[in-house]
Design a protein around this motif. Sequence first.
Motif, PDB file in Angstrom:
ATOM      1  N   GLY A  80       0.677  -1.166   0.063  1.00 52.21           N
ATOM      2  CA  GLY A  80       0.151  -0.004   0.103  1.00 52.21           C
ATOM      3  C   GLY A  80       0.698   1.155   0.112  1.00 52.21           C
ATOM      4  O   GLY A  80       0.504   2.275  -0.470  1.00 52.21           O
ATOM      5  N   THR A  83       2.062   1.648  -3.791  1.00 54.54           N
ATOM      6  CA  THR A  83       0.990   1.674  -4.596  1.00 54.54           C
ATOM      7  C   THR A  83       0.000   2.899  -4.534  1.00 54.54           C
ATOM      8  O   THR A  83      -0.369   3.521  -5.592  1.00 54.54           O
ATOM      9  CB  THR A  83       0.102   0.515  -4.625  1.00 54.54           C
ATOM     10  OG1 THR A  83      -0.474   0.471  -3.527  1.00 54.54           O
ATOM     11  CG2 THR A  83       0.504  -0.644  -5.047  1.00 54.54           C
ATOM     12  N   ASP A  84       0.070   3.783  -3.138  1.00 52.82           N
ATOM     13  CA  ASP A  84      -0.609   4.816  -3.062  1.00 52.82           C
ATOM     14  C   ASP A  84      -0.189   5.759  -3.651  1.00 52.82           C
ATOM     15  O   ASP A  84      -0.927   6.622  -4.710  1.00 52.82           O
ATOM     16  CB  ASP A  84      -0.792   5.170  -1.708  1.00 52.82           C
ATOM     17  CG  ASP A  84      -1.762   4.366  -0.920  1.00 52.82           C
ATOM     18  OD1 ASP A  84      -2.577   3.727  -1.299  1.00 52.82           O
ATOM     19  OD2 ASP A  84      -1.565   4.394   0.450  1.00 52.82           O
ATOM     20  N   VAL A  86       1.810   5.929  -6.596  1.00 54.81           N
ATOM     21  CA  VAL A  86       1.420   5.333  -8.164  1.00 54.81           C
ATOM     22  C   VAL A  86       0.032   5.706  -8.590  1.00 54.81           C
ATOM     23  O   VAL A  86      -0.186   6.347  -9.560  1.00 54.81           O
ATOM     24  CB  VAL A  86       1.850   3.898  -8.362  1.00 54.81           C
ATOM     25  CG1 VAL A  86       1.469   3.409  -9.804  1.00 54.81           C
ATOM     26  CG2 VAL A  86       3.455   3.704  -8.016  1.00 54.81           C
ATOM     27  N   SER A  87      -1.020   5.275  -7.852  1.00 60.44           N
ATOM     28  CA  SER A  87      -2.368   5.607  -8.009  1.00 60.44           C
ATOM     29  C   SER A  87      -2.623   7.237  -7.991  1.00 60.44           C
ATOM     30  O   SER A  87      -3.294   7.451  -8.770  1.00 60.44           O
ATOM     31  CB  SER A  87      -3.148   4.880  -6.873  1.00 60.44           C
ATOM     32  OG  SER A  87      -3.071   3.632  -7.034  1.00 60.44           O
ATOM     33  N   LYS A  88      -2.145   7.783  -7.597  1.00 61.39           N
ATOM     34  CA  LYS A  88      -2.148   9.377  -7.359  1.00 61.39           C
ATOM     35  C   LYS A  88      -1.660  10.111  -8.712  1.00 61.39           C
ATOM     36  O   LYS A  88      -2.117  10.799  -9.328  1.00 61.39           O
ATOM     37  CB  LYS A  88      -1.575   9.836  -6.056  1.00 61.39           C
ATOM     38  CG  LYS A  88      -2.105   9.938  -4.790  1.00 61.39           C
ATOM     39  CD  LYS A  88      -1.443  10.552  -3.517  1.00 61.39           C
ATOM     40  CE  LYS A  88      -2.271  10.083  -2.337  1.00 61.39           C
ATOM     41  NZ  LYS A  88      -1.405  10.561  -1.176  1.00 61.39           N
ATOM     42  N   LYS A  90      -1.088   8.154 -11.322  1.00 60.46           N
ATOM     43  CA  LYS A  90      -2.020   7.769 -12.494  1.00 60.46           C
ATOM     44  C   LYS A  90      -3.343   8.681 -12.711  1.00 60.46           C
ATOM     45  O   LYS A  90      -3.806   9.030 -13.706  1.00 60.46           O
ATOM     46  CB  LYS A  90      -2.603   6.252 -12.237  1.00 60.46           C
ATOM     47  CG  LYS A  90      -3.460   5.583 -13.107  1.00 60.46           C
ATOM     48  CD  LYS A  90      -4.064   4.453 -12.747  1.00 60.46           C
ATOM     49  CE  LYS A  90      -4.994   4.669 -11.720  1.00 60.46           C
ATOM     50  NZ  LYS A  90      -5.942   3.605 -11.417  1.00 60.46           N
ATOM     51  N   ASP A  91      -3.963   8.942 -11.327  1.00 61.06           N
ATOM     52  CA  ASP A  91      -5.268   9.618 -11.193  1.00 61.06           C
ATOM     53  C   ASP A  91      -4.993  11.180 -11.774  1.00 61.06           C
ATOM     54  O   ASP A  91      -5.653  11.511 -12.710  1.00 61.06           O
ATOM     55  CB  ASP A  91      -5.908   9.850  -9.713  1.00 61.06           C
ATOM     56  CG  ASP A  91      -6.338   8.340  -9.325  1.00 61.06           C
ATOM     57  OD1 ASP A  91      -6.662   7.628 -10.240  1.00 61.06           O
ATOM     58  OD2 ASP A  91      -6.476   8.238  -8.109  1.00 61.06           O
ATOM     59  N   ASN A  92      -3.862  11.590 -11.561  1.00 61.24           N
ATOM     60  CA  ASN A  92      -3.316  12.668 -12.073  1.00 61.24           C
ATOM     61  C   ASN A  92      -3.343  12.858 -13.515  1.00 61.24           C
ATOM     62  O   ASN A  92      -3.940  13.850 -14.249  1.00 61.24           O
ATOM     63  CB  ASN A  92      -2.152  13.386 -11.383  1.00 61.24           C
ATOM     64  CG  ASN A  92      -2.279  13.998  -9.863  1.00 61.24           C
ATOM     65  OD1 ASN A  92      -3.555  14.211  -9.450  1.00 61.24           O
ATOM     66  ND2 ASN A  92      -1.157  13.804  -9.162  1.00 61.24           N
TER      67      ASN A  92
END
Length: 105
Positions: A80, A83-84, A86-88, A90-92
């Motif tokens: 976590g 990945t957090d 990386v997820s941010k 990706k969302d941006n």
Amino acid sequence: MYLFISGAEIFVILVIVVMLFGADKLPEIARGLGKGMRQIKDATNDIKREIKNSAEKHDIDIDIANNVKKEINKVKDNIGDFTDPVSKVKDNILDDITGPIKRNK
């Protein structure tokens, strides 16, 4: 509901038992079932005790399942942490890409 059997099903079973064996035999049958259940419980407790004693004698950790669960939870937490961010990102990126598309509609 006990053992996935409803009250009505238990009643039907009791009626059948009374019809087959008679009301005078029910206490004897219940005692026999009780003794059998106690013997099974004692046997399983003996097996558990033997396994535990043998594990302690050979210095084997008997709480392996708990230790594995703890390690899995640690790994999940660490994943976590990676990945957090990386997820941010990706969302941006998705927001940057889909932003102009949403504005044109």
